[in-house]
Write a protein that holds these residues in place. Structure first.
Motif, short mmCIF file in Angstrom:
data_model
loop_
_atom_site.label_atom_id
_atom_site.label_comp_id
_atom_site.label_asym_id
_atom_site.label_seq_id
_atom_site.Cartn_x
_atom_site.Cartn_y
_atom_site.Cartn_z
N SER A 122 0.83 -1.21 0.00
CA SER A 122 0.00 0.00 0.00
C SER A 122 0.86 1.26 0.00
O SER A 122 0.51 2.27 -0.63
CB SER A 122 -0.94 0.01 1.21
OG SER A 122 -1.82 -1.10 1.17
N ALA A 123 2.00 1.22 0.69
CA ALA A 123 2.89 2.37 0.71
C ALA A 123 3.48 2.65 -0.66
O ALA A 123 3.84 3.79 -0.97
CB ALA A 123 4.02 2.13 1.72
N ASP B 238 -0.88 18.09 5.98
CA ASP B 238 -1.52 17.30 4.93
C ASP B 238 -1.92 15.95 5.52
O ASP B 238 -1.13 15.01 5.57
CB ASP B 238 -0.53 17.14 3.78
CG ASP B 238 -1.12 16.46 2.55
OD1 ASP B 238 -2.27 16.00 2.61
OD2 ASP B 238 -0.41 16.39 1.54
N LEU B 239 -3.16 15.85 5.96
CA LEU B 239 -3.65 14.68 6.69
C LEU B 239 -3.96 13.55 5.72
O LEU B 239 -4.87 13.65 4.89
CB LEU B 239 -4.90 15.07 7.48
CG LEU B 239 -5.53 14.04 8.38
CD1 LEU B 239 -4.56 13.58 9.47
CD2 LEU B 239 -6.79 14.62 9.03
N GLY B 240 -3.19 12.47 5.82
CA GLY B 240 -3.37 11.34 4.91
C GLY B 240 -2.85 11.63 3.51
O GLY B 240 -3.39 11.13 2.52
N GLY B 241 -1.78 12.38 3.42
CA GLY B 241 -1.24 12.82 2.13
C GLY B 241 -0.33 11.83 1.44
O GLY B 241 0.37 12.19 0.49
N HIS B 242 -0.31 10.58 1.93
CA HIS B 242 0.51 9.51 1.36
C HIS B 242 1.97 9.96 1.30
O HIS B 242 2.50 10.39 2.33
CB HIS B 242 -0.03 9.08 -0.01
CG HIS B 242 0.31 7.66 -0.35
ND1 HIS B 242 1.22 7.32 -1.33
CD2 HIS B 242 -0.11 6.48 0.18
CE1 HIS B 242 1.34 6.00 -1.40
NE2 HIS B 242 0.53 5.46 -0.49
N VAL C 112 4.93 6.80 5.67
CA VAL C 112 5.87 7.84 6.10
C VAL C 112 7.30 7.46 5.75
O VAL C 112 8.08 8.28 5.23
CB VAL C 112 5.72 8.10 7.61
CG1 VAL C 112 6.91 8.89 8.16
CG2 VAL C 112 4.42 8.84 7.89
N THR C 113 7.66 6.22 5.97
CA THR C 113 9.01 5.76 5.64
C THR C 113 9.29 5.91 4.14
O THR C 113 10.34 6.42 3.73
CB THR C 113 9.19 4.29 6.06
OG1 THR C 113 9.06 4.19 7.47
CG2 THR C 113 10.56 3.76 5.64
N ARG C 114 8.32 5.49 3.32
CA ARG C 114 8.49 5.61 1.88
C ARG C 114 8.52 7.07 1.45
O ARG C 114 9.30 7.47 0.57
CB ARG C 114 7.35 4.87 1.17
CG ARG C 114 7.46 4.89 -0.35
CD ARG C 114 8.75 4.27 -0.84
NE ARG C 114 8.83 4.27 -2.29
CZ ARG C 114 9.98 4.34 -2.97
NH1 ARG C 114 11.15 4.40 -2.32
NH2 ARG C 114 9.97 4.32 -4.28
N GLY C 115 7.69 7.90 2.05
CA GLY C 115 7.66 9.31 1.70
C GLY C 115 8.97 10.01 1.99
O GLY C 115 9.43 10.83 1.19
#
Length: 270
Positions: free
Chosen positions: A68-69, A101-105, A134-137
Motif C-alpha cells: 500500500s505504501a 496534509d492529513l493522509g497525504g501519502h 511515512v518511511t516511503r515518503g
C-alpha cells in the motif's frame, strides 16, 4: 451519471430478480476478495470494527504495509483538485505558511500543486500518514524535494499550531472524525481545506473498501453530522463544492450510494 454508474444500476436491478440475487452476491464477493486493481466497496456496518470483521483473509488491513505504501498514485492535478487548490493558494497568498496534509501519502499533492502555486521559501508542508507510508515518503523526499519543505509524521497531534489542515481523500480512512481530531489539538488550525470526502445526504455508516493491496474500514458521514461536528469545534464554513464524477457504489445496499464526493473550506472563528 456516468455510463459505468448506469450499467451498475442496471446489473443490480437484474440481480434483484428471484433466484438471481444470491448468485450475484456470491459472484461480487469473489471479485471483491480477489481484487487487485479496482476501488470496490462491500457491505454496510455500524462501526469500523464490524467492517474489519467482515474482511476476507486474502489481503492485509489498512495502508500500513509495503504494497500500500508503494501504490503508484500520480503526482498530478485532477479536475477534482481545483477547488481545494484555490483555497490552498488563497491561504498562502494571505500569509499562511504551514500546511498539515492529513493522509497525504508520500506527498503526492505537495509535488503536484507546486506546479501551479509558487510555494514561499519558508513553507512547511507536513504529511501525516501511517508508518509504512511515512518511511516511503521520506525516502522519496530525499530525491525529489530539493527545497526541503516537505516533512512527515505519523502523529495526528502534530497538526497543533499549523495554519492549514488539508485533507484530500483521507478522512474516510481515519479512526477519528475530523471533529474528534481537532478537539484533541491544543492549538487548532486557522483553516481547514477538505476534499474528496464521501458525505451522504442523510446517513452515517461504515463500509469495507478494497484498494487492491488491502481492505480498509471506510467511514461515510451524513452532511449534518459532518458539518455540525466541525462547526461545533469553532469553525465557520467559507465554501462547499461537489467532486462531480467521483462516486461510491455499494452493491446490494439501496440508498447508501454516494452520488458525488464533497469538499469544504472552514475558517476558525475569531
Amino acid at each position: 451519471m456516468t455510463w459505468t454508474d448506469t450499467m451498475h444500476q442496471a446489473i443490480e436491478r437484474l440481480a434483484m430478480a428471484p433466484g438471481l440475487r444470491s448468485a450475484a452476491e456470491r459472484a461480487y464477493w469473489r471479485r471483491f476478495s480477489n481484487n487487485v486493481e479496482a476501488n470496490l466497496f462491500h457491505g454496510v456496518f455500524d462501526s469500523a470494527a464490524d467492517a474489519v470483521a467482515s474482511a476476507p483473509p486474502s489481503r492485509p488491513l489498512g495502508y500500513d504495509n509495503a504494497d500500500s505504501a508503494n501504490l503508484a498514485y500520480l503526482s498530478r492535478i485532477y479536475p477534482t483538485d481545483y477547488a481545494a487548490l484555490f483555497w490552498l493558494a488563497n491561504s498562502l497568498a494571505g500569509g499562511m505558511r504551514s500546511v498539515f496534509d492529513l493522509g497525504g501519502h508520500v506527498g503526492i499533492k505537495y509535488y503536484a500543486f507546486r506546479r501551479a502555486i509558487a510555494y514561499p521559501p519558508e513553507l512547511k508542508w507536513m504529511v501525516c500518514d501511517v508508518p509504512a507510508v511515512v518511511t516511503r515518503g521520506r525516502e522519496l523526499a530525499r530525491e525529489r524535494d530539493g527545497e526541503r519543505c516537505l516533512h512527515f509524521t505519523d502523529e495526528y497531534s502534530h497538526a497543533s499550531g499549523f495554519d492549514v489542515l488539508y485533507a484530500s481523500g483521507s478522512l474516510q480512512y481515519l479512526p477519528l472524525t475530523l471533529a474528534e481530531l481537532i478537539t484533541g489539538l491544543p492549538v487548532r488550525p486557522r483553516r481547514l481545506v477538505v476534499n474528496l470526502t464521501p458525505i451522504h445526504p442523510s446517513r452515517s455508516f461504515y463500509t469495507l473498501n478494497s484498494i487492491g493491496t488491502a481492505f480498509c474500514p471506510y467511514r461515510v458521514q451524513s452532511r449534518d453530522d459532518f458539518l455540525d461536528g466541525v462547526i461545533g469545534c469553532g469553525y465557520e464554513k467559507r465554501d462547499e463544492w461537489e467532486n462531480t464524477g467521483k462516486t461510491m457504489r455499494i452493491p446490494f445496499h439501496e440508498g447508501y450510494d454516494v452520488d458525488h464526493y464533497s469538499g469544504y473550506c472552514f475558517d476558525l472563528r475569531a
